[in-house]
Design a protein around this motif. Structure first.
Motif, mmCIF file in Angstrom:
data_model
loop_
_atom_site.group_PDB
_atom_site.id
_atom_site.type_symbol
_atom_site.label_atom_id
_atom_site.label_comp_id
_atom_site.label_asym_id
_atom_site.label_seq_id
_atom_site.Cartn_x
_atom_site.Cartn_y
_atom_site.Cartn_z
ATOM 1 N N ASP A 1 0.891 -1.148 0.000
ATOM 2 C CA ASP A 1 0.000 0.000 0.000
ATOM 3 C C ASP A 1 0.944 1.217 0.000
ATOM 4 O O ASP A 1 2.130 1.074 0.315
ATOM 5 N N LEU A 2 0.449 2.388 -0.366
ATOM 6 C CA LEU A 2 1.336 3.565 -0.399
ATOM 7 C C LEU A 2 1.240 4.389 0.884
ATOM 8 O O LEU A 2 2.171 4.446 1.692
ATOM 9 N N ASP A 3 0.061 4.992 1.044
ATOM 10 C CA ASP A 3 -0.120 5.925 2.151
ATOM 11 C C ASP A 3 -0.101 5.197 3.492
ATOM 12 O O ASP A 3 -0.938 4.327 3.733
ATOM 13 N N LEU B 1 -10.842 7.828 7.034
ATOM 14 C CA LEU B 1 -10.646 8.069 5.603
ATOM 15 C C LEU B 1 -9.433 7.315 5.039
ATOM 16 O O LEU B 1 -9.268 7.224 3.828
ATOM 17 N N GLY C 1 -7.088 4.869 3.417
ATOM 18 C CA GLY C 1 -7.278 3.735 2.514
ATOM 19 C C GLY C 1 -8.584 3.788 1.731
ATOM 20 O O GLY C 1 -8.825 2.966 0.859
ATOM 21 N N VAL C 2 -9.417 4.772 2.045
ATOM 22 C CA VAL C 2 -10.726 4.904 1.390
ATOM 23 C C VAL C 2 -10.584 5.842 0.188
ATOM 24 O O VAL C 2 -9.928 6.881 0.295
ATOM 25 N N ARG D 1 -11.301 8.595 -2.998
ATOM 26 C CA ARG D 1 -11.607 10.028 -2.869
ATOM 27 C C ARG D 1 -13.091 10.327 -2.649
ATOM 28 O O ARG D 1 -13.457 11.029 -1.707
ATOM 29 N N SER E 1 -14.384 9.049 0.616
ATOM 30 C CA SER E 1 -13.884 9.879 1.719
ATOM 31 C C SER E 1 -14.772 11.108 1.881
ATOM 32 O O SER E 1 -15.165 11.471 2.990
ATOM 33 N N SER F 1 -2.327 0.869 -4.341
ATOM 34 C CA SER F 1 -2.822 2.030 -3.611
ATOM 35 C C SER F 1 -4.168 2.468 -4.182
ATOM 36 O O SER F 1 -4.407 2.346 -5.383
ATOM 37 N N ALA F 2 -5.014 3.002 -3.304
ATOM 38 C CA ALA F 2 -6.304 3.550 -3.747
ATOM 39 C C ALA F 2 -6.122 4.935 -4.354
ATOM 40 O O ALA F 2 -7.069 5.506 -4.888
ATOM 41 N N SER F 3 -4.912 5.477 -4.270
ATOM 42 C CA SER F 3 -4.701 6.860 -4.697
ATOM 43 C C SER F 3 -4.407 7.000 -6.185
ATOM 44 O O SER F 3 -3.493 6.362 -6.720
ATOM 45 N N LYS F 4 -5.159 7.890 -6.830
ATOM 46 C CA LYS F 4 -4.913 8.184 -8.243
ATOM 47 C C LYS F 4 -3.648 9.011 -8.392
ATOM 48 O O LYS F 4 -3.166 9.223 -9.503
ATOM 49 N N ASN F 5 -3.109 9.501 -7.297
ATOM 50 C CA ASN F 5 -1.861 10.267 -7.316
ATOM 51 C C ASN F 5 -0.652 9.399 -6.965
ATOM 52 O O ASN F 5 0.452 9.918 -6.791
ATOM 53 N N LYS G 1 -10.905 -0.989 -1.562
ATOM 54 C CA LYS G 1 -10.628 -1.821 -0.403
ATOM 55 C C LYS G 1 -11.781 -1.609 0.587
ATOM 56 O O LYS G 1 -12.247 -0.471 0.687
HETATM 57 P P1 B16 Z 1 -6.527 10.102 -4.169
HETATM 58 P P2 B16 Z 1 -3.576 4.241 0.026
HETATM 59 C C1 B16 Z 1 -5.396 6.218 -0.115
HETATM 60 O O1 B16 Z 1 -4.089 5.766 -0.314
HETATM 61 C C2 B16 Z 1 -5.430 7.162 1.080
HETATM 62 O O2 B16 Z 1 -5.137 6.455 2.272
HETATM 63 C C3 B16 Z 1 -6.799 7.788 1.217
HETATM 64 O O3 B16 Z 1 -6.813 8.688 2.305
HETATM 65 C C4 B16 Z 1 -7.134 8.515 -0.101
HETATM 66 O O4 B16 Z 1 -8.438 9.101 -0.025
HETATM 67 C C5 B16 Z 1 -7.065 7.510 -1.257
HETATM 68 O O5 B16 Z 1 -5.778 6.936 -1.293
HETATM 69 C C6 B16 Z 1 -7.390 8.150 -2.594
HETATM 70 O O6 B16 Z 1 -6.403 9.083 -2.931
HETATM 71 O O7 B16 Z 1 -7.550 11.141 -3.810
HETATM 72 O O8 B16 Z 1 -5.124 10.649 -4.292
HETATM 73 O O9 B16 Z 1 -6.936 9.297 -5.384
HETATM 74 O O10 B16 Z 1 -3.549 4.115 1.525
HETATM 75 O O11 B16 Z 1 -4.535 3.262 -0.642
HETATM 76 O O12 B16 Z 1 -2.210 4.239 -0.609
#
Ligand code: B16
Ligand code: MG
Length: 216
Positions: free
Chosen positions: A8-10, A43, A45-46, A48, A51, A113-117, A144
């Motif tokens: 996972d990233l964050d 929030l 792992g959840v 955007r 969240s 990671s759930a993050s698009k960034n 997730k």
């Molecule tokens: P984004 P992970 C998750 O990262 C974050 O924990 C979560 O807080 C965030 O809302 C989600 O990514 C989406 O991120 O807005 O950048 O697409 O823990 O799955 O690495």
């Protein structure tokens, strides 16, 4: 036998949670919705939009879909500005060493990671070269604790889930790893991550030998 480690990233590779928090906090303040670090835990792992929904739910606020999308975009613009500060110094303890050892021993490395960034953050951390595959969060349909993101990573790496360890700091993430049929290593509080095979405070001192004992 250990074939791949999927991170996972964050909260695992780096602590972008603080930047997510600051960006959501600004937005919540503007909307007049109470939001603090404690509620922010939910929030992690959840994705955007989910969240944003958690924040709106807290105030019992309902909004039309287009407005929610606009708010989520606005939060993301703030977040993107904040992550411009990320440098290799923001790697969490032990991460670089473990990534290097995995590479050296030919064990595949993925990012779920759930993050698009996620791609941008990994590039700023300068660890892109250690990853064999980074799952595109935009292509993941179910968040997730659904196992989709971990299963996509394993598929792209060409490894069977049973030979994978997933590393997570969030409860929903540990659940996703279990549902994927992988072995979860938790980073953080054993009380929250009790379903993980093992929980450690950080990846400091973690190595391939220790990881291998979790899976055999
Ligand atoms: P984004 P992970 C998750 O990262 C974050 O924990 C979560 O807080 C965030 O809302 C989600 O990514 C989406 O991120 O807005 O950048 O697409 O823990 O799955 O690495
Ligand atoms: Mg996380």
């Amino acid at each position: 036998k250990l074939a791949a480690v999927i991170f996972d990233l964050d909260g695992v590779i780096t602590d972008t949670a603080e930047y997510h928090y600051l960006a959501w906090k600004e937005l919540a303040d503007e909307l007049g919705i109470p939001f603090d670090r404690e509620y922010n835990e939910k929030l992690k792992g959840v994705d955007r939009l989910a969240s944003l929904q958690l924040i709106l739910d807290r105030a019992g606020k309902e909004l039309p879909e287009e407005e929610k999308l606009a708010l989520a975009t606005s939060k993301n613009e703030r977040y993107k500005k904040l992550i411009q500060q990320v440098t290799p110094d923001d790697l969490l303890p032990g991460v670089k060493e473990l990534l290097a050892e995995l590479r050296e021993k030919g064990i595949k490395v993925g990012l779920a990671s759930a993050s698009k960034n996620a791609g941008a953050v990994i590039r700023s951390l300068q660890v892109e070269a250690y990853f064999d595959h980074i799952v595109d969060a935009a292509a993941v349909e179910i968040s997730k604790p659904d196992p989709e993101v971990f299963l996509k990573a394993a598929e792209a790496l060409g490894v069977h889930p049973a030979h994978c360890i997933g590393v997570e700091d969030a409860e929903a993430g540990v659940e996703a790893i279990l549902l994927a049929g992988m072995t979860p290593l938790g980073i953080g509080d054993p009380k929250l991550l009790g379903r993980a095979k093992k929980v450690v405070g950080s990846l400091e001192g973690m190595d391939v030998e220790k990881l291998s004992t979790l899976i055999s």
